[in-house]
Design a protein around this motif. Structure first.
Motif, PDB file in Angstrom:
ATOM      1  N   GLY A 187       0.837  -1.202   0.000  1.00 35.24           N
ATOM      2  CA  GLY A 187       0.000   0.000   0.000  1.00 35.24           C
ATOM      3  C   GLY A 187       0.867   1.245   0.000  1.00 35.24           C
ATOM      4  N   VAL A 188       0.425   2.265   0.717  1.00 35.39           N
ATOM      5  CA  VAL A 188       1.192   3.517   0.802  1.00 35.39           C
ATOM      6  C   VAL A 188       1.568   3.798   2.252  1.00 35.39           C
ATOM      7  N   LEU A 189       1.618   2.744   3.073  1.00 43.01           N
ATOM      8  CA  LEU A 189       1.892   2.943   4.490  1.00 43.01           C
ATOM      9  C   LEU A 189       3.234   3.616   4.723  1.00 43.01           C
ATOM     10  N   PHE A 190       4.269   3.201   4.007  1.00 44.59           N
ATOM     11  CA  PHE A 190       5.585   3.796   4.221  1.00 44.59           C
ATOM     12  C   PHE A 190       5.564   5.287   3.909  1.00 44.59           C
ATOM     13  N   ASP A 191       4.922   5.651   2.797  1.00 47.28           N
ATOM     14  CA  ASP A 191       4.818   7.071   2.459  1.00 47.28           C
ATOM     15  C   ASP A 191       4.088   7.846   3.553  1.00 47.28           C
ATOM     16  N   VAL A 192       3.034   7.244   4.099  1.00 49.12           N
ATOM     17  CA  VAL A 192       2.269   7.913   5.153  1.00 49.12           C
ATOM     18  C   VAL A 192       3.122   8.086   6.407  1.00 49.12           C
ATOM     19  N   LEU A 193       3.913   7.070   6.748  1.00 48.40           N
ATOM     20  CA  LEU A 193       4.789   7.173   7.916  1.00 48.40           C
ATOM     21  C   LEU A 193       5.845   8.256   7.714  1.00 48.40           C
TER      22      LEU A 193
ATOM     23  N   LEU B   6       4.124  11.373   8.371  1.00 45.03           N
ATOM     24  CA  LEU B   6       3.923  11.508   9.814  1.00 45.03           C
ATOM     25  C   LEU B   6       5.199  12.027  10.479  1.00 45.03           C
ATOM     26  N   GLY B   7       6.353  11.549  10.018  1.00 45.98           N
ATOM     27  CA  GLY B   7       7.621  12.032  10.567  1.00 45.98           C
ATOM     28  C   GLY B   7       7.797  13.525  10.346  1.00 45.98           C
ATOM     29  N   THR B   8       7.467  13.997   9.137  1.00 49.71           N
ATOM     30  CA  THR B   8       7.609  15.428   8.880  1.00 49.71           C
ATOM     31  C   THR B   8       6.567  16.246   9.632  1.00 49.71           C
ATOM     32  N   MET B   9       5.395  15.662   9.852  1.00 55.34           N
ATOM     33  CA  MET B   9       4.391  16.396  10.613  1.00 55.34           C
ATOM     34  C   MET B   9       4.763  16.512  12.089  1.00 55.34           C
TER      35      MET B   9
ATOM     36  N   GLY C  21      -5.379  12.147   9.334  1.00 58.27           N
ATOM     37  CA  GLY C  21      -6.439  11.340   8.735  1.00 58.27           C
ATOM     38  C   GLY C  21      -5.893  10.286   7.795  1.00 58.27           C
ATOM     39  N   ALA C  22      -4.893  10.657   6.973  1.00 56.05           N
ATOM     40  CA  ALA C  22      -4.293   9.695   6.045  1.00 56.05           C
ATOM     41  C   ALA C  22      -3.611   8.561   6.804  1.00 56.05           C
ATOM     42  N   THR C  23      -3.017   8.882   7.948  1.00 58.87           N
ATOM     43  CA  THR C  23      -2.358   7.851   8.756  1.00 58.87           C
ATOM     44  C   THR C  23      -3.377   6.847   9.279  1.00 58.87           C
ATOM     45  N   LEU C  24      -4.501   7.335   9.763  1.00 60.94           N
ATOM     46  CA  LEU C  24      -5.541   6.435  10.276  1.00 60.94           C
ATOM     47  C   LEU C  24      -6.073   5.533   9.168  1.00 60.94           C
ATOM     48  N   LEU C  25      -6.235   6.080   7.957  1.00 56.32           N
ATOM     49  CA  LEU C  25      -6.752   5.286   6.848  1.00 56.32           C
ATOM     50  C   LEU C  25      -5.763   4.213   6.398  1.00 56.32           C
ATOM     51  N   SER C  26      -4.477   4.408   6.689  1.00 55.01           N
ATOM     52  CA  SER C  26      -3.455   3.461   6.232  1.00 55.01           C
ATOM     53  C   SER C  26      -3.036   2.470   7.301  1.00 55.01           C
ATOM     54  N   ILE C  27      -3.615   2.554   8.491  1.00 52.71           N
ATOM     55  CA  ILE C  27      -3.249   1.644   9.578  1.00 52.71           C
ATOM     56  C   ILE C  27      -3.475   0.189   9.168  1.00 52.71           C
ATOM     57  N   ARG C  28      -4.495  -0.046   8.335  1.00 50.95           N
ATOM     58  CA  ARG C  28      -4.790  -1.423   7.938  1.00 50.95           C
ATOM     59  C   ARG C  28      -3.636  -2.074   7.179  1.00 50.95           C
ATOM     60  N   ASP C  29      -2.756  -1.255   6.575  1.00 48.28           N
ATOM     61  CA  ASP C  29      -1.627  -1.803   5.836  1.00 48.28           C
ATOM     62  C   ASP C  29      -0.559  -2.370   6.756  1.00 48.28           C
ATOM     63  N   LEU C  30      -0.644  -2.069   8.061  1.00 47.58           N
ATOM     64  CA  LEU C  30       0.352  -2.573   9.001  1.00 47.58           C
ATOM     65  C   LEU C  30       0.430  -4.092   8.999  1.00 47.58           C
TER      66      LEU C  30
END
Length: 263
Positions: free
Chosen positions: A41-47, A50-53, A197-206
């Motif tokens: 998915g795009v979990l790595f991109d989201v993480l 998250l680091g920059t945020m 919000g994007a992080t929460l939507l990508s949690i399933r990729d964990l």
């Protein structure tokens, strides 16, 4: 994905998220040319985002603290902060609508490298135009609901890879007559709910991530956080010196180079 690849991509994210050159576009291009790179998915991109945020939270911690307590106090300063909080929430509405509606469509574009390169050309043009015609004097106290809605739409559209989130949101405010530092601060603060919000939507990729690759994911996010702190400081200085057009030229150069490589 190796540890080295993760750290490299984290550095790319930390630089490109805040400098107006499109982190999504640079990540898509870098991942395309990294041999053997794979991620679920795009979990790595989201993480990485998250680091920059987290860098935003640290850099603007005083402003964030004032926004959080603003509903509880009634001083003139806190009323201004409460109004700013309301504008940030208003701007997040069109961003959320666009993101939820077109999320899968835009995610499918990350593999279309010629399109990503073309969007970098669009970003460069936007930066050049806004620097050429900016004449802003309005500060945070003079931001309006229209400003918030337009910048929220710009942030929502920046989910397309190659369109810079910071570049499009800052440019929108500059063209609306908002002064540079105010535009940059509003842009950075506005990113927090969107990335959350994007992080929460990508949690399933964990569940698709092998346990052995988790250190690489965390290393990439850490690199994005550290480099992001320096990038915020750099961009604030660039905004003050009115040098956004230089980033526009850079986006043109990268976009044209990638297009040539994909002929």
């Amino acid at each position: 994905m190796t540890l080295g690849q993760a750290v490299f991509l984290g550095v790319v994210q930390g630089v490109a998220e805040f400098l107006p050159i499109s982190s999504s576009g640079h990540l898509a291009i870098a991942q395309h040319y990294l041999r053997g790179f794979e991620q679920p998915g795009v979990l790595f991109d989201v993480l990485l985002h998250l680091g920059t945020m987290l860098a935003v939270v640290i850099y603007f911690r005083s402003e964030l603290a004032a926004l959080i307590v603003s509903p509880l106090r009634r001083t003139d300063e806190q009323r201004k902060n409460f109004r700013l909080l309301g504008l940030l929430l208003l701007a997040s509405i069109p961003t959320g609508i666009i993101g939820l509606t077109f999320k899968e469509t835009f995610e499918g574009l990350f593999d279309n490298i010629p399109l990503v390169a073309s969007m970098l050309l669009v970003t460069g043009t936007l930066l050049f135009i806004c620097e050429r015609f900016r004449n802003g004097r309005r500060d945070e106290s003079r931001l309006t609901a229209v400003d918030a809605i337009l910048v929220g739409i710009a942030q929502g559209l920046s989910i397309m890879p190659g369109i810079s989130r910071s570049g499009s949101t800052i440019a929108t405010l500059l063209l609306r007559g908002v002064e540079g530092e105010t535009a940059a601060r509003f842009s950075f603060l506005l990113a927090l709910p969107a990335v959350g919000g994007a992080t929460l939507l990508s949690i399933r990729d964990l569940q698709q991530v092998a346990t052995g690759t988790l250190p690489a994911y965390l290393a990439g996010a850490t690199a994005a956080f550290i480099v992001g702190l320096f990038s915020i400081h750099l961009l604030m200085g660039v905004i003050r010196r009115r040098r956004l057009a230089a980033f526009g030229i850079y986006c043109w150069a990268v976009g044209l180079l990638v297009l040539l490589l994909n002929l």
